[in-house]
Design a protein around this motif. Structure first.
Motif, PDB file in Angstrom:
ATOM      1  N   TYR A  18      59.103  91.405  58.794  1.00  0.00           N
ATOM      2  CA  TYR A  18      58.799  91.705  57.401  1.00  0.00           C
ATOM      3  C   TYR A  18      58.729  90.386  56.640  1.00  0.00           C
ATOM      4  O   TYR A  18      59.713  89.636  56.625  1.00  0.00           O
ATOM      5  N   VAL A  23      61.672  90.058  63.285  1.00  0.00           N
ATOM      6  CA  VAL A  23      62.619  91.037  63.834  1.00  0.00           C
ATOM      7  C   VAL A  23      62.393  91.205  65.337  1.00  0.00           C
ATOM      8  O   VAL A  23      63.332  91.189  66.126  1.00  0.00           O
ATOM      9  N   ARG A  42      71.173 100.148  69.768  1.00  0.00           N
ATOM     10  CA  ARG A  42      72.025 100.333  68.590  1.00  0.00           C
ATOM     11  C   ARG A  42      71.220 100.304  67.313  1.00  0.00           C
ATOM     12  O   ARG A  42      70.080  99.853  67.289  1.00  0.00           O
ATOM     13  N   ASN A  43      71.843 100.729  66.245  1.00  0.00           N
ATOM     14  CA  ASN A  43      71.227 100.663  64.929  1.00  0.00           C
ATOM     15  C   ASN A  43      70.847  99.232  64.592  1.00  0.00           C
ATOM     16  O   ASN A  43      71.618  98.309  64.849  1.00  0.00           O
ATOM     17  N   GLY A  44      69.665  99.047  64.041  1.00  0.00           N
ATOM     18  CA  GLY A  44      69.265  97.746  63.540  1.00  0.00           C
ATOM     19  C   GLY A  44      68.701  96.786  64.565  1.00  0.00           C
ATOM     20  O   GLY A  44      68.427  95.625  64.239  1.00  0.00           O
ATOM     21  N   VAL A  45      68.480  97.248  65.798  1.00  0.00           N
ATOM     22  CA  VAL A  45      67.967  96.319  66.823  1.00  0.00           C
ATOM     23  C   VAL A  45      66.449  96.163  66.769  1.00  0.00           C
ATOM     24  O   VAL A  45      65.883  95.302  67.450  1.00  0.00           O
ATOM     25  N   GLY A  46      65.775  97.034  65.994  1.00  0.00           N
ATOM     26  CA  GLY A  46      64.328  96.872  65.836  1.00  0.00           C
ATOM     27  C   GLY A  46      63.475  97.993  66.408  1.00  0.00           C
ATOM     28  O   GLY A  46      62.256  97.837  66.566  1.00  0.00           O
ATOM     29  N   LYS A  47      64.074  99.142  66.680  1.00  0.00           N
ATOM     30  CA  LYS A  47      63.313 100.250  67.275  1.00  0.00           C
ATOM     31  C   LYS A  47      62.234 100.762  66.306  1.00  0.00           C
ATOM     32  O   LYS A  47      61.071 100.923  66.688  1.00  0.00           O
ATOM     33  N   THR A  48      62.641 101.001  65.071  1.00  0.00           N
ATOM     34  CA  THR A  48      61.664 101.462  64.077  1.00  0.00           C
ATOM     35  C   THR A  48      60.619 100.380  63.818  1.00  0.00           C
ATOM     36  O   THR A  48      59.428 100.667  63.688  1.00  0.00           O
ATOM     37  N   THR A  49      61.076  99.145  63.775  1.00  0.00           N
ATOM     38  CA  THR A  49      60.145  98.032  63.553  1.00  0.00           C
ATOM     39  C   THR A  49      59.098  97.966  64.664  1.00  0.00           C
ATOM     40  O   THR A  49      57.924  97.678  64.400  1.00  0.00           O
TER      41      THR A  49
HETATM   42  N1  LIG Z   1      61.296  96.992  55.267  1.00  0.00           N
HETATM   43  C1  LIG Z   1      62.130  96.058  55.756  1.00  0.00           C
HETATM   44  N2  LIG Z   1      62.185  94.825  55.200  1.00  0.00           N
HETATM   45  C2  LIG Z   1      63.010  93.867  55.694  1.00  0.00           C
HETATM   46  N3  LIG Z   1      63.817  94.026  56.750  1.00  0.00           N
HETATM   47  C3  LIG Z   1      63.806  95.222  57.351  1.00  0.00           C
HETATM   48  C4  LIG Z   1      62.967  96.288  56.892  1.00  0.00           C
HETATM   49  N4  LIG Z   1      63.157  97.368  57.712  1.00  0.00           N
HETATM   50  C5  LIG Z   1      64.079  96.975  58.615  1.00  0.00           C
HETATM   51  N5  LIG Z   1      64.460  95.694  58.408  1.00  0.00           N
HETATM   52  C6  LIG Z   1      65.419  94.932  59.228  1.00  0.00           C
HETATM   53  O1  LIG Z   1      64.882  94.854  60.545  1.00  0.00           O
HETATM   54  C7  LIG Z   1      65.914  94.993  61.513  1.00  0.00           C
HETATM   55  C8  LIG Z   1      65.567  96.116  62.454  1.00  0.00           C
HETATM   56  O2  LIG Z   1      65.587  97.341  61.753  1.00  0.00           O
HETATM   57  P1  LIG Z   1      65.020  98.675  62.377  1.00  0.00           P
HETATM   58  O3  LIG Z   1      63.741  98.396  63.049  1.00  0.00           O
HETATM   59  O4  LIG Z   1      65.011  99.709  61.303  1.00  0.00           O
HETATM   60  O5  LIG Z   1      66.136  99.015  63.467  1.00  0.00           O
HETATM   61  P2  LIG Z   1      66.463 100.382  64.243  1.00  0.00           P
HETATM   62  O6  LIG Z   1      65.325 101.313  64.038  1.00  0.00           O
HETATM   63  O7  LIG Z   1      66.652  99.971  65.662  1.00  0.00           O
HETATM   64  O8  LIG Z   1      67.742 100.902  63.668  1.00  0.00           O
HETATM   65  C9  LIG Z   1      67.200  95.196  60.741  1.00  0.00           C
HETATM   66  O9  LIG Z   1      67.873  93.954  60.644  1.00  0.00           O
HETATM   67  C10 LIG Z   1      66.732  95.663  59.382  1.00  0.00           C
HETATM   68  O10 LIG Z   1      67.626  95.286  58.400  1.00  0.00           O
END
Ligand SMILES: Nc1ncnc2c1ncn2[C@@H]1O[C@H](COP(=O)(O)OP(=O)(O)O)[C@@H](O)[C@H]1O
Ligand SMILES: [Mg+2]
Length: 242
Positions: A18, A23, A42-49
């Motif tokens: 982002y 990420v 785990r939460n926050g590892v970048g799966k959604t990203t």
């Molecule tokens: N829109 C965003 N802008 C900036 N940082 C983001 C955004 N969305 C997620 N992040 C950061 O990217 C990292 C990965 O997040 P995310 O992909 O949501 O993880 P997961 O889905 O595995 O829980 C985290 O450190 C989160 O804080």
């Protein structure tokens, strides 16, 4: 189906995030046409990203994203959807002031998936077809998000934590529907899921992510058979996985 419809997905040395923040770091993997892949971590590892990056919703710093023999890295999100990537986001993103049926038809593209088939897969949606999006339970919303993505007749379906926040009986219904999709073949599916048990049971192949990288990519069976390894990969105590 024509050959193009059978194309798989490939990521080569992808770094994304982002703005200036990176990420995902140097991710590479291939998903064959019709292949199913579960992603845990785990939460926050970048799966959604990762899913968002495949959809074109993040900033791509480096790397290639291919769909079949086409490089889609420069395409906008709506063009990627048109190219055949269906996305069921974590927030579901139902249109509150459209009916169930209107929501379903939003991205309709001709193909094997029709409204009738969606109603057959999710009879509940047919019963609720005239209700507004904001009158639905969480489970109904998830069915709707699923159905809407399928009606775009994608080649690759991306699911982000489809069972999150749902009652066990609904999880069971949705999982059953997903297994049907899996066993019909055809569609490539990537499912991000916190419930490791469901993830490992869904796909023969599982990827574990850790801090923006791929920590494991292999047979789900090998993790089912080795809980200690699964635990180590996903962090102390399973890192919230169950
Ligand atoms: N829109 C965003 N802008 C900036 N940082 C983001 C955004 N969305 C997620 N992040 C950061 O990217 C990292 C990965 O997040 P995310 O992909 O949501 O993880 P997961 O889905 O595995 O829980 C985290 O450190 C989160 O804080
Ligand atoms: Mg997420």
């Amino acid at each position: 189906m024509p050959e193009m419809q059978k194309a798989g997905l490939s990521l080569g040395n992808v770094s994304a995030g982002y703005g200036a923040t990176v990420v995902l770091e140097d991710l590479s993997f291939d998903l064959a046409a019709g292949e199913k892949l579960s992603i845990i971590g785990r939460n926050g590892v970048g799966k959604t990203t990762l899913l968002a990056t495949i959809m074109g919703l993040t900033r791509l710093h480096a790397g290639r994203i291919g769909l079949g023999d086409r490089d889609i890295a420069a395409l906008r999100p709506n063009r990627r959807a048109q190219a055949g990537i269906g996305f069921v986001p974590q927030q579901r993103e139902i249109f509150p002031s459209l009916t169930v049926e209107e929501n379903l038809l939003v991205g309709l593209r001709p193909g094997a998936w029709t409204l009738e088939r969606i109603y057959e897969l999710f009879p509940r949606l047919q019963q609720r077809r005239a209700n507004m999006g904001n009158q639905l339970s969480g489970g109904e919303q998830q069915m709707l998000a699923f159905g809407r993505a399928l009606l775009t007749n994608p080649r690759v379906l991306l699911l982000d934590e489809p069972f999150e926040g749902l009652a066990p009986v609904i999880v069971e219904q949705l999982f059953h529907a997903l297994l049907r999709l899996r066993d019909e073949g055809g569609l490539s599916i990537i499912m991000v899921e916190q419930h490791a048990k469901l993830a490992l049971a869904f796909a023969p192949r599982t990827m574990v992510m850790s801090r923006g990288r791929i920590a494991f990519d292999g047979a789900s069976r090998s993790l089912i058979d080795d809980p200690a390894r699964l635990d180590a990969l996903c962090g102390i105590g399973g890192g919230g996985l169950h």
